[in-house]
Design an enzyme around this catalytic site. Structure first.
Site, short mmCIF file in Angstrom:
data_model
loop_
_atom_site.label_atom_id
_atom_site.label_comp_id
_atom_site.label_asym_id
_atom_site.label_seq_id
_atom_site.Cartn_x
_atom_site.Cartn_y
_atom_site.Cartn_z
N ASP A 98 -7.05 -14.14 -4.41
CA ASP A 98 -8.37 -14.31 -5.06
C ASP A 98 -8.05 -14.90 -6.13
O ASP A 98 -9.24 -14.70 -7.28
CB ASP A 98 -7.38 -12.78 -5.67
N GLU A 99 -8.09 -15.70 -6.57
CA GLU A 99 -8.60 -17.18 -7.18
C GLU A 99 -9.06 -18.60 -6.92
O GLU A 99 -8.78 -19.05 -5.92
CB GLU A 99 -7.35 -17.60 -7.69
N ASP A 157 -11.31 -15.56 -10.80
CA ASP A 157 -10.08 -14.65 -10.56
C ASP A 157 -10.74 -12.82 -9.88
O ASP A 157 -11.23 -12.26 -11.27
CB ASP A 157 -9.20 -14.43 -11.34
#
Ligand code: TTP
Ligand code: MG
Length: 375
Positions: free
Chosen positions: A114-115, A8
């Site tokens: 974003d993960e 993350d």
């Protein structure tokens, strides 16, 4: 043994802004709505860690963020910068990070901008997985100038909670024998799907930590949350078997059968429907789903006229019996005057499920949505 990593990015949008605008580096940065000197409407999308020190958080009203920033400025602390955000740039950066994350993993899953989840089971042990994660973090820092936090665990649930455990720039490894000890002292809120309302509800029941949640028996949890209580029970024990996959999601799973002879024999048709429903349910589980909301039956008569009937439930159905019951209820009218006034013989029947849900999706089951409110 499964080894799963979760990555993350740290304060992603704000970190990208800092990276591409050197003047912002080290300053508190808030991405979100226009604060209009404290009169703005809308919310904070994200804030970097310098701005978080002022108490500014994602989803906070931008007017409140402005007041917090003003208060800090009056104390003589650095002035915060408020930005509307450049979503195309964030998307571009994400599209360069994902292939780095994917490299060397058995499978990967883009969970959000974003993960990502990485399946690292073939590395064989947690030490190698840890070394892999360190190398990946270094590579992302070198190539993109950005930091991320990673968690490693025996499943996606534990990996995700672990990546959030130490931020920014963290790496938390939770081996299988450490799962319970790691989870127990944490607040229930760290469990994905447990939002502020569920947390408050559990606090009212005296349940604050995962240890306390684990001590609540299954019947009590299903009494509180319905079907979602079962998932919560499993999560409190650190259990999850959700696969790491970007696989395209089939929208429906169905089976059909053409009979040897056209028939109106109720016993025969209903028995075949039961068999089809069982086969559909097997495939549903085999493809990694846990539940469905829509059942459709198709009937083709001897004259090839083909009709379908569907029913969609508000609450997900999760059992073979529920699928079977729903299919029979939809089929019965075709065996009598209701849907078949001329008593035509049946040539083919089909059973199909749609609106399929995985275990993670059940986090957002109506029982929970009713509690949390629709996002
Ligand atoms: P997050 O990973 O939740 O947040 P983050 O990366 O900003 O901070 P952290 O270091 O705690 O991981 O979300 C990733 C990006 O998604 C975030 O930079 C902005 C965006 N986002 C929204 O658009 N809406 C939201 O409600 C949240 C939480 C994030
Ligand atoms: Mg993030």
């Amino acid at each position: 043994m499964r080894i799963i990593a979760h990555l993350d990015m740290d304060a992603f949008y704000a970190a990208v802004e800092e990276r591409y605008t050197p003047a912002l580096r080290g300053r508190p940065v808030v991405v979100g709505a226009d604060p209009k000197e404290g009169q703005g409407r809308g919310v904070v999308t994200t804030a970097n860690y310098a701005a978080r020190r002022y108490g500014i958080r994602s989803a906070m009203p931008i007017s409140r963020a402005w007041r917090l920033a003003e208060a800090a400025r009056r104390r003589g602390e650095p002035e915060a910068v408020f930005l509307r955000g450049n979503y195309r740039l964030y998307r571009e950066v994400s599209e360069r990070i994902m292939p780095l994350a994917a490299r060397g993993a058995d499978a990967w899953e883009e969970a959000s901008i974003d993960e990502a989840y990485l399946e690292l089971s073939s590395l064989g042990d947690f030490d190698r997985a840890e070394a892999h994660a360190r190398a990946l973090k270094a590579e992302i820092r070198e190539q993109e100038g950005l930091s991320c936090s990673m968690g490693i665990g025996p499943n996606k649930l534990v990996a995700k909670i672990a990546s959030d455990h130490r931020k920014p720039d963290g790496l938390t490894v939770v081996r299988p024998e450490e799962v319970q000890g790691f989870l127990d002292p944490l607040g229930v809120r760290v469990i994905p799907g447990v939002g502020p309302k569920t947390e408050e509800f559990l606090h009212d029941k005296g349940v604050r930590t995962i240890a306390a949640l684990r001590a609540v028996d299954l019947a009590t949890l299903t009494g509180w949350f319905g079907r979602w209580g079962e998932d919560l029970h499993r999560k409190a024990h650190g259990l999850s078997d959700s696969p790491v996959s970007n696989a395209w999601e089939p929208k429906s799973i169905g089976e059909q059968e053409t009979f040897e002879h056209d028939t109106l024999g109720a016993g025969f048709v209903l028995e075949r429907a039961q068999t089809l429903a069982a086969a559909v349910f097997e495939r549903l589980l085999a493809e990694g789903f846990r539940a469905f909301r829509t059942v459709t039956v198709t009937v083709r008569f001897a004259d090839f006229v083909t009709t379908s009937r569907s029913h969609t439930r508000r609450t997900p159905l999760t059992t073979r019996e529920a699928l079977h019951g729903e299919a029979l209820r939809l089929l019965l009218p075709f065996l009598d005057a209701r849907e078949n006034p001329r008593r035509k013989a049946i040539r083919l029947i089909g059973v199909r499920v749609e609106k399929l849900l995985r275990e993670d999706d059940l986090d957002r089951s109506p029982a929970l949505l009713a509690l949390e409110g629709t996002p």
